[in-house]
Design a protein around this motif. Structure first.
Motif, PDB file in Angstrom:
ATOM      1  N   LEU A 174       5.339  -3.658 -42.349  1.00  0.00           N
ATOM      2  CA  LEU A 174       3.874  -4.126 -41.747  1.00  0.00           C
ATOM      3  C   LEU A 174       2.888  -3.829 -42.840  1.00  0.00           C
ATOM      4  N   LYS A 175       2.884  -2.696 -43.309  1.00  0.00           N
ATOM      5  CA  LYS A 175       1.843  -1.997 -44.077  1.00  0.00           C
ATOM      6  C   LYS A 175       1.825  -2.946 -45.252  1.00  0.00           C
ATOM      7  N   ASP A 176       3.080  -2.877 -45.984  1.00  0.00           N
ATOM      8  CA  ASP A 176       2.929  -3.803 -47.366  1.00  0.00           C
ATOM      9  C   ASP A 176       2.674  -5.112 -47.261  1.00  0.00           C
ATOM     10  N   VAL A 187      -4.697  -9.423 -35.695  1.00  0.00           N
ATOM     11  CA  VAL A 187      -3.711  -8.922 -34.590  1.00  0.00           C
ATOM     12  C   VAL A 187      -4.111  -9.652 -33.516  1.00  0.00           C
ATOM     13  N   LEU A 188      -3.125 -10.307 -32.734  1.00  0.00           N
ATOM     14  CA  LEU A 188      -3.332 -11.220 -31.715  1.00  0.00           C
ATOM     15  C   LEU A 188      -3.205 -10.296 -30.273  1.00  0.00           C
ATOM     16  N   HIS A 189      -3.933 -10.199 -29.492  1.00  0.00           N
ATOM     17  CA  HIS A 189      -3.608  -9.662 -28.113  1.00  0.00           C
ATOM     18  C   HIS A 189      -3.852 -10.700 -27.054  1.00  0.00           C
ATOM     19  N   VAL A 190      -2.901 -10.446 -26.245  1.00  0.00           N
ATOM     20  CA  VAL A 190      -3.028 -11.738 -25.167  1.00  0.00           C
ATOM     21  C   VAL A 190      -3.277 -10.774 -23.885  1.00  0.00           C
ATOM     22  N   LYS A 204      -9.337  -1.905 -30.099  1.00  0.00           N
ATOM     23  CA  LYS A 204      -9.542  -1.090 -31.325  1.00  0.00           C
ATOM     24  C   LYS A 204      -9.300   0.485 -30.869  1.00  0.00           C
ATOM     25  N   ASN A 205      -8.854   0.793 -29.824  1.00  0.00           N
ATOM     26  CA  ASN A 205      -8.496   1.927 -29.360  1.00  0.00           C
ATOM     27  C   ASN A 205      -6.933   2.189 -29.065  1.00  0.00           C
ATOM     28  N   THR A 206      -6.319   1.205 -29.823  1.00  0.00           N
ATOM     29  CA  THR A 206      -4.950   1.382 -29.922  1.00  0.00           C
ATOM     30  C   THR A 206      -4.270   2.146 -31.217  1.00  0.00           C
ATOM     31  N   ALA A 207      -2.984   2.771 -31.285  1.00  0.00           N
ATOM     32  CA  ALA A 207      -2.542   3.380 -32.486  1.00  0.00           C
ATOM     33  C   ALA A 207      -2.123   2.411 -33.404  1.00  0.00           C
ATOM     34  N   LEU A 208      -1.994   1.204 -32.980  1.00  0.00           N
ATOM     35  CA  LEU A 208      -1.473   0.302 -34.026  1.00  0.00           C
ATOM     36  C   LEU A 208      -3.161   0.038 -35.032  1.00  0.00           C
ATOM     37  N   HIS A 209      -4.128  -0.035 -34.302  1.00  0.00           N
ATOM     38  CA  HIS A 209      -5.387  -0.257 -34.931  1.00  0.00           C
ATOM     39  C   HIS A 209      -5.667   1.060 -35.795  1.00  0.00           C
ATOM     40  N   ARG A 210      -5.253   2.279 -35.336  1.00  0.00           N
ATOM     41  CA  ARG A 210      -5.646   3.284 -36.089  1.00  0.00           C
ATOM     42  C   ARG A 210      -4.702   3.266 -37.491  1.00  0.00           C
ATOM     43  N   TYR A 211      -3.476   3.137 -37.289  1.00  0.00           N
ATOM     44  CA  TYR A 211      -2.521   2.804 -38.333  1.00  0.00           C
ATOM     45  C   TYR A 211      -2.838   1.919 -39.505  1.00  0.00           C
ATOM     46  N   ILE A 212      -3.396   0.755 -38.864  1.00  0.00           N
ATOM     47  CA  ILE A 212      -3.991  -0.050 -40.033  1.00  0.00           C
ATOM     48  C   ILE A 212      -5.541  -0.109 -40.355  1.00  0.00           C
ATOM     49  N   SER A 213      -6.258   0.757 -39.847  1.00  0.00           N
ATOM     50  CA  SER A 213      -7.694   0.752 -40.117  1.00  0.00           C
ATOM     51  C   SER A 213      -8.094   1.004 -41.241  1.00  0.00           C
ATOM     52  N   ASP A 216      -8.012  -4.640 -44.140  1.00  0.00           N
ATOM     53  CA  ASP A 216      -8.787  -5.723 -43.770  1.00  0.00           C
ATOM     54  C   ASP A 216      -7.944  -6.489 -42.821  1.00  0.00           C
ATOM     55  N   HIS A 217      -8.533  -6.254 -41.423  1.00  0.00           N
ATOM     56  CA  HIS A 217      -7.804  -7.364 -40.376  1.00  0.00           C
ATOM     57  C   HIS A 217      -8.983  -7.346 -39.240  1.00  0.00           C
ATOM     58  N   GLU A 218      -8.424  -8.590 -38.474  1.00  0.00           N
ATOM     59  CA  GLU A 218      -9.518  -8.894 -37.200  1.00  0.00           C
ATOM     60  C   GLU A 218      -8.554  -8.906 -36.094  1.00  0.00           C
ATOM     61  N   HIS A 219      -9.132  -8.394 -34.939  1.00  0.00           N
ATOM     62  CA  HIS A 219      -8.340  -8.568 -33.611  1.00  0.00           C
ATOM     63  C   HIS A 219      -8.848  -9.739 -32.917  1.00  0.00           C
TER      64      HIS A 219
END
Length: 279
Positions: A174-176, A187-190, A204-213, A216-219
Motif C-alpha cells: 500500500l505505502k510503496d 481514499v474512497l469512503h462510502v 481523517k480520524n482513522t488509523a489508515l489516515h494516520r498511517y498514510i499522513s 499526498d492523498h485525498e479523501h
C-alpha cells in the motif's frame, strides 16, 4: 520499501490467465524494475465435458497431463528472458495448491485473471480467484480479461472507518504504491443512511489516515449509498487505473463482480483490483 517482488502467477491457459500474467509482469516491473521473481503454477484436474455444467473429474489421463505440462513449459520458456521464473505443476484443487505454495514461498502477491464469460472459463480461473482471496492470506491482484497495462498513475483505495488491522506485507504494498512520484492517490469512503456529520473530519480520524499522513492523498466521501453501489459509481466517474481494497469480508471480490448492482462494472470496466489482506 519493496526492493524485490516474488509473485505467484496462476494459470489455466485461458486468455484471461495469459493477460493477467502479462499485466502483472509490467505492473511489477514498474515498481521494482527487473527485481521480479515469478512462480507460474498450474493446478490440474482432468475433466469430461458435459453440456454447460461444471466438468466431472475422471481417472488420470496421461496424454492430457502431458499436454498441460507442455503448455506450462511453453509459457515458462517465453518468460525466461523477462524475469527469474520457475514452474509448479501439480494435480489438485487450485486454492489448496496455491495455499501450500504461499506457505512455502511467502510471495508478495498472487496474480490471477477474472471475469471470464464462457461456460468452461467461468468454472475455472474466475471462480478460483474469488476462492483464493477468501481463503489465502496473501495480497491478490485480480486482473479483468480486458485490462491492458498503460501504467498505474491513478489509484483508489476503498476504506472504512474500522481500526487498521492489516498484515505487514499488505501495508508495505500500500505505502510503496501510494508514495510513488506523480501518483494520484484517493481514499474512497462510502457512508450509508444519510449521515450528516462532517465526513472529512470523520475520515481523517482513522488509523489508515494516520498511517498514510505523509503521503499526498485525498479523501473522497460518497454518502447515502451502500458500499458496492458507491464504489461502482465512483469508478464510473473517476476511472482509476487500480482499485485497492482491504476486504473485511473475504467475499468482497465475489460481491463486487457478481452482485446485481455491479452489472455495469462487469461488462464496461477494465480496472484491476488489488486485494490487500487484513489480519
Amino acid at each position: 520499501m519493496i526492493k524485490k517482488l516474488k509473485l505467484i502467477f496462476a494459470t489455466d491457459f485461458t486468455d484471461a490467465a495469459d493477460n493477467a500474467m502479462e499485466y502483472g509482469i509490467q505492473f511489477s516491473k514498474d515498481l521494482v524494475g527487473d527485481n521480479v521473481e515469478g512462480i507460474l503454477v498450474h493446478a490440474h484436474k482432468h475433466f469430461v465435458p458435459y453440456s454447460n455444467t461444471p466438468a466431472i473429474p475422471v481417472i488420470e489421463n496421461d496424454s492430457l497431463k502431458e499436454e498441460l505440462k507442455d503448455k506450462l513449459d511453453e509459457r515458462v520458456n517465453s518468460l525466461k528472458n523477462r524475469l527469474d521464473v520457475k514452474q509448479v505443476f501439480q494435480r489438485g484443487n487450485v486454492t489448496e495448491v496455491i495455499k501450500k505454495l504461499v506457505d512455502e514461498e511467502e510471495p508478495d502477491m498472487i496474480i490471477m485473471g477474472t471475469r471470464e464469460r464462457g461456460s468452461f472459463e467461468r468454472m475455472t480461473l474466475g471462480t478460483h480467484t474469488a476462492e483464493v482471496i477468501k481463503k489465502i492470506n496473501c495480497p491478490v491482484l485480480a486482473v479483468p480479461k480486458e485490462a491492458q497495462y498503460k501504467g498505474v498513475n491513478n489509484i483508489t483505495l476503498t476504506a472504512d472507518n474500522e481500526s487498521l488491522n492489516v498484515n505487514n506485507k499488505s501495508l508495505t504494498l500500500l505505502k510503496d504504491f501510494a508514495s510513488r512520484e506523480n501518483i494520484k492517490f484517493n481514499v474512497l469512503h462510502v457512508f450509508e443512511d444519510g449521515k450528516n456529520k462532517d465526513l472529512k473530519a470523520e475520515m481523517k480520524n482513522t488509523a489508515l489516515h494516520r498511517y498514510i499522513s505523509n503521503i499526498d492523498h485525498e479523501h473522497k466521501p460518497i454518502a447515502d449509498m451502500e458500499a458496492f453501489e458507491g464504489i461502482i459509481k465512483y469508478i464510473d466517474e473517476d476511472r482509476p487505473d487500480l482499485l485497492m481494497a482491504i476486504p473485511r469480508n473475504r467475499n468482497f471480490l465475489k460481491d463486487l463482480f457478481h452482485s446485481s448492482v455491479s452489472t455495469k462494472l462487469i461488462y464496461h470496466t477494465q480496472i484491476p483490483v488489488l486485494l490487500l489482506i487484513d489480519r
